[in-house]
Design a protein around this motif. Structure first.
Motif, PDB file in Angstrom:
ATOM      1  N   UNK A 169      20.850  -9.595 -21.845  1.00 24.60           N
ATOM      2  CA  UNK A 169      20.577  -9.606 -23.281  1.00 24.60           C
ATOM      3  C   UNK A 169      19.408  -8.714 -23.654  1.00 24.60           C
ATOM      4  N   UNK A 170      18.350  -8.700 -22.855  1.00 19.58           N
ATOM      5  CA  UNK A 170      17.183  -7.905 -23.226  1.00 19.58           C
ATOM      6  C   UNK A 170      17.499  -6.405 -23.233  1.00 19.58           C
ATOM      7  N   UNK A 171      18.335  -5.959 -22.303  1.00 23.85           N
ATOM      8  CA  UNK A 171      18.706  -4.543 -22.272  1.00 23.85           C
ATOM      9  C   UNK A 171      19.635  -4.201 -23.437  1.00 23.85           C
ATOM     10  N   UNK A 179      18.975 -12.601 -32.134  1.00 23.75           N
ATOM     11  CA  UNK A 179      19.122 -12.656 -30.677  1.00 23.75           C
ATOM     12  C   UNK A 179      17.759 -12.657 -29.985  1.00 23.75           C
ATOM     13  N   UNK A 180      16.816 -11.887 -30.523  1.00 23.44           N
ATOM     14  CA  UNK A 180      15.458 -11.889 -29.961  1.00 23.44           C
ATOM     15  C   UNK A 180      14.828 -13.269 -30.101  1.00 23.44           C
ATOM     16  N   UNK A 181      15.058 -13.911 -31.233  1.00 24.79           N
ATOM     17  CA  UNK A 181      14.532 -15.266 -31.449  1.00 24.79           C
ATOM     18  C   UNK A 181      15.088 -16.225 -30.401  1.00 24.79           C
ATOM     19  N   UNK A 182      16.384 -16.181 -30.174  1.00 23.97           N
ATOM     20  CA  UNK A 182      16.999 -17.051 -29.166  1.00 23.97           C
ATOM     21  C   UNK A 182      16.409 -16.780 -27.780  1.00 23.97           C
ATOM     22  N   UNK A 212      16.225 -19.248 -21.542  1.00 24.49           N
ATOM     23  CA  UNK A 212      16.913 -19.042 -20.260  1.00 24.49           C
ATOM     24  C   UNK A 212      18.426 -19.035 -20.435  1.00 24.49           C
ATOM     25  N   UNK A 213      18.908 -19.731 -21.470  1.00 20.72           N
ATOM     26  CA  UNK A 213      20.348 -19.789 -21.724  1.00 20.72           C
ATOM     27  C   UNK A 213      20.856 -18.535 -22.438  1.00 20.72           C
ATOM     28  N   UNK A 214      19.929 -17.655 -22.817  1.00 21.24           N
ATOM     29  CA  UNK A 214      20.299 -16.435 -23.531  1.00 21.24           C
ATOM     30  C   UNK A 214      19.928 -15.182 -22.739  1.00 21.24           C
ATOM     31  N   UNK A 215      19.612 -15.356 -21.472  1.00 21.52           N
ATOM     32  CA  UNK A 215      19.231 -14.216 -20.642  1.00 21.52           C
ATOM     33  C   UNK A 215      20.388 -13.247 -20.454  1.00 21.52           C
ATOM     34  N   UNK A 216      21.605 -13.788 -20.393  1.00 19.39           N
ATOM     35  CA  UNK A 216      22.797 -12.949 -20.318  1.00 19.39           C
ATOM     36  C   UNK A 216      23.799 -13.417 -21.371  1.00 19.39           C
ATOM     37  N   UNK A 217      24.719 -12.560 -21.709  1.00 22.69           N
ATOM     38  CA  UNK A 217      25.747 -12.920 -22.691  1.00 22.69           C
ATOM     39  C   UNK A 217      26.617 -14.037 -22.134  1.00 22.69           C
ATOM     40  N   UNK A 276      24.115 -18.953 -34.848  1.00 24.78           N
ATOM     41  CA  UNK A 276      24.680 -18.972 -33.504  1.00 24.78           C
ATOM     42  C   UNK A 276      24.505 -17.618 -32.827  1.00 24.78           C
ATOM     43  N   UNK A 277      24.067 -17.656 -31.570  1.00 24.99           N
ATOM     44  CA  UNK A 277      23.928 -16.423 -30.812  1.00 24.99           C
ATOM     45  C   UNK A 277      25.267 -15.762 -30.562  1.00 24.99           C
ATOM     46  N   UNK A 278      26.280 -16.560 -30.273  1.00 25.78           N
ATOM     47  CA  UNK A 278      27.615 -16.027 -29.976  1.00 25.78           C
ATOM     48  C   UNK A 278      28.207 -15.330 -31.190  1.00 25.78           C
ATOM     49  N   UNK A 279      28.070 -15.947 -32.342  1.00 26.48           N
ATOM     50  CA  UNK A 279      28.595 -15.368 -33.581  1.00 26.48           C
ATOM     51  C   UNK A 279      27.813 -14.102 -33.941  1.00 26.48           C
ATOM     52  N   UNK A 280      26.498 -14.139 -33.774  1.00 31.62           N
ATOM     53  CA  UNK A 280      25.652 -12.983 -34.076  1.00 31.62           C
ATOM     54  C   UNK A 280      25.979 -11.814 -33.164  1.00 31.62           C
ATOM     55  N   UNK A 281      26.111 -12.092 -31.866  1.00 36.43           N
ATOM     56  CA  UNK A 281      26.431 -11.045 -30.906  1.00 36.43           C
ATOM     57  C   UNK A 281      27.775 -10.417 -31.220  1.00 36.43           C
ATOM     58  N   UNK A 282      28.741 -11.222 -31.657  1.00 39.83           N
ATOM     59  CA  UNK A 282      30.074 -10.709 -31.970  1.00 39.83           C
ATOM     60  C   UNK A 282      30.009  -9.637 -33.051  1.00 39.83           C
ATOM     61  N   UNK A 283      29.163  -9.833 -34.052  1.00 43.00           N
ATOM     62  CA  UNK A 283      29.026  -8.836 -35.119  1.00 43.00           C
ATOM     63  C   UNK A 283      28.454  -7.524 -34.571  1.00 43.00           C
ATOM     64  N   UNK A 284      27.490  -7.619 -33.677  1.00 38.92           N
ATOM     65  CA  UNK A 284      26.934  -6.418 -33.052  1.00 38.92           C
ATOM     66  C   UNK A 284      27.954  -5.775 -32.121  1.00 38.92           C
ATOM     67  N   UNK A 285      28.727  -6.600 -31.462  1.00 38.23           N
ATOM     68  CA  UNK A 285      29.782  -6.133 -30.567  1.00 38.23           C
ATOM     69  C   UNK A 285      30.793  -5.279 -31.337  1.00 38.23           C
TER      70      UNK A 285
END
Length: 211
Positions: A29-31, A64-67, A74-79, A100-109
């Motif tokens: 996630x950090x990368x 995502x940075x907040x999470x 630790x639960x957000x270290x990887x997708x 939600x991290x999953x929903x947020x990531x999907x938009x960036x995806x």
């Protein structure tokens, strides 16, 4: 944010995408966030037309940075860890104080598919080719399918204000165009691999249609 951090750095973006997918297939996630900070900087080179895109992207990156920095970081270290954690908690699509991290990531995806396609077309373009048409073509085959008609038409109209390929290459700031194209190609391949892995992951967990 410091001025140096705001300036687009192709090498940093390339490095982040290359490091994002580990040898065992995990997506760090950090990368991913580091790469997206550079994508935001790249979008800024395209002019005010992409300001509205950047505002939305920036907000999602901050979520995502907040999470990642939270007590549950630790639960957000990887997708992969994020999805397993939120699926188990039942929060993949839940809207609360923090999205939600999953929903947020999907938009960036989804946005990454467009941006990688656009960069790919940019690298293959000839010097006189209109960047606006490259962007419209990339948009129509990727991100547009998630937008209503009015937004699609507005986005395509705005893209016609984009600079020429030569102007954009100059804005990227690398003196040797061929070196720039080589680094872009490497970046695109890495970004596409990250996208494909995330796509498979979201398909596996039936999360591609999160509201």
């Amino acid at each position: 944010m410091a001025e140096a951090e705001k300036k687009f750095n192709l090498d940093l973006m390339c490095e982040a995408f290359c490091k994002c997918k580990t040898d065992d297939g995990e997506l760090l996630m950090d990368e991913y966030i580091k790469a997206y900070h550079q994508l935001i900087n790249f979008n800024s080179l395209l002019g005010t037309v992409f300001n509205f895109v950047n505002c939305d992207i920036r907000d999602k990156v901050h979520i995502l940075e907040h999470h990642l920095k939270s007590e549950q970081g630790e639960h957000y270290a990887t997708v992969q860890k994020m999805i397993l954690y939120e699926v188990e908690k039942g929060t993949t699509a839940k809207t609360s104080k923090v999205a939600s991290g999953s929903r947020t990531f999907l938009r960036l995806h989804r946005a990454l598919e467009f941006l990688a396609s656009f960069l790919d077309k940019l690298v293959q373009a000839q010097e006189g080719d209109k960047v606006s048409w490259l962007a419209v073509d990339a948009y129509r085959t990727t991100l547009s399918k998630f937008h209503p008609w009015l937004i699609r038409k507005g986005a395509e109209l705005a893209m016609h204000t984009l600079p020429t390929q030569r102007q954009l290459m100059e804005k990227i700031g690398m003196s040797d165009v061929e070196v720039t194209k080589t680094t872009l190609r490497k970046t695109i391949v890495a970004a596409q691999e990250v996208y494909a892995s995330a796509q498979d992951l979201y398909t596996k967990h039936n999360l591609l249609d999160l509201p």
